[in-house]
Design an enzyme around this catalytic site. Sequence first.
Site, PDB file in Angstrom:
ATOM      1  N   GLY A   1       0.832  -1.202   0.000  1.00 54.19           N
ATOM      2  CA  GLY A   1       0.000   0.000   0.000  1.00 54.19           C
ATOM      3  C   GLY A   1       0.862   1.245   0.000  1.00 54.19           C
ATOM      4  O   GLY A   1       1.996   1.221   0.488  1.00 54.19           O
TER       5      GLY A   1
ATOM      6  N   GLY B   1       1.011   6.087   4.056  1.00 52.74           N
ATOM      7  CA  GLY B   1      -0.167   6.541   4.780  1.00 52.74           C
ATOM      8  C   GLY B   1      -1.360   5.623   4.712  1.00 52.74           C
ATOM      9  O   GLY B   1      -2.416   5.926   5.276  1.00 52.74           O
ATOM     10  N   SER B   2      -1.221   4.479   4.050  1.00 52.42           N
ATOM     11  CA  SER B   2      -2.362   3.564   3.909  1.00 52.42           C
ATOM     12  C   SER B   2      -2.559   2.666   5.126  1.00 52.42           C
ATOM     13  O   SER B   2      -3.582   1.989   5.235  1.00 52.42           O
ATOM     14  CB  SER B   2      -2.194   2.703   2.648  1.00 52.42           C
ATOM     15  OG  SER B   2      -1.007   1.925   2.723  1.00 52.42           O
ATOM     16  N   GLY B   3      -1.592   2.625   6.040  1.00 56.71           N
ATOM     17  CA  GLY B   3      -1.768   1.855   7.269  1.00 56.71           C
ATOM     18  C   GLY B   3      -0.985   0.567   7.358  1.00 56.71           C
ATOM     19  O   GLY B   3      -1.320  -0.310   8.161  1.00 56.71           O
TER      20      GLY B   3
ATOM     21  N   GLU C   1       9.090  -1.871   5.077  1.00 61.89           N
ATOM     22  CA  GLU C   1       9.754  -1.320   3.890  1.00 61.89           C
ATOM     23  C   GLU C   1      10.642  -2.400   3.261  1.00 61.89           C
ATOM     24  O   GLU C   1      11.866  -2.341   3.266  1.00 61.89           O
ATOM     25  CB  GLU C   1      10.543  -0.046   4.201  1.00 61.89           C
ATOM     26  CG  GLU C   1       9.678   1.116   4.634  1.00 61.89           C
ATOM     27  CD  GLU C   1       8.635   1.527   3.593  1.00 61.89           C
ATOM     28  OE1 GLU C   1       8.794   1.193   2.395  1.00 61.89           O
ATOM     29  OE2 GLU C   1       7.643   2.157   3.977  1.00 61.89           O
TER      30      GLU C   1
END
Length: 219
Positions: free
Chosen positions: A60, A63-65, A160
């Site tokens: 994602g 900021g998508s969680g 990441e």
Amino acid sequence: ELSKASTGGHFALALDRIKQDRFRVEGVGEGKLVSWIGANENREMVLDLVTDGPHLIVVGPTGSGKSEFLRLLLTSLRATQDFKLALFDYKGGAALEEFAEDSIGIATDLDQESQLKLFAVLAHELAERERLFASAKCSSIETYVAAGNQLSRLVVVVDEFVAALASGPKALATIEDIAARGRSLGVHLVAATQSLSGVSRAMLTNLRARVAMSSSDPI
């Protein structure tokens, strides 16, 4: 989005209940790695790394969680299950720091020495498990435990993922080894990434449990 799509308030009720239970999944059997991951309009959802995996990738944009999902997964897992944990946080360490005390090590992008050390520990762990299984004439962790031996499963979390793969040959070789041989050795990879660019198709083949947080690209 789940809350908006729910009917009859099921999602809100499920969330309140699971928070009170500290995200504990009841009735988890031996040899499982089960976590609560959410709810839809009529049922709660769990994910078992053993049967749904053996490895998980969470994709994602920023900021998508993704990091929140990893924290949810680990919080739920450690509520009921005994397992070993290794953490790679390529966001400076803040995202997974709360789980560091329960892990065999945490490495961050700010400290290359910590990365090399933890990858060396994991390579040794894989080799040691292979040696144990060979000496016991067992082909997998299931047969090894069934023979009366004790061995905890190991969950390797990488936040990441693409940055970790690009960090050096030792990282790439160890992660590829976990993806290829982890299932039988009881080692599970949980990876979060913004994009699949840089993740080989051969590795994706083994990352069979997949969560898409959201997508900014229709393709």
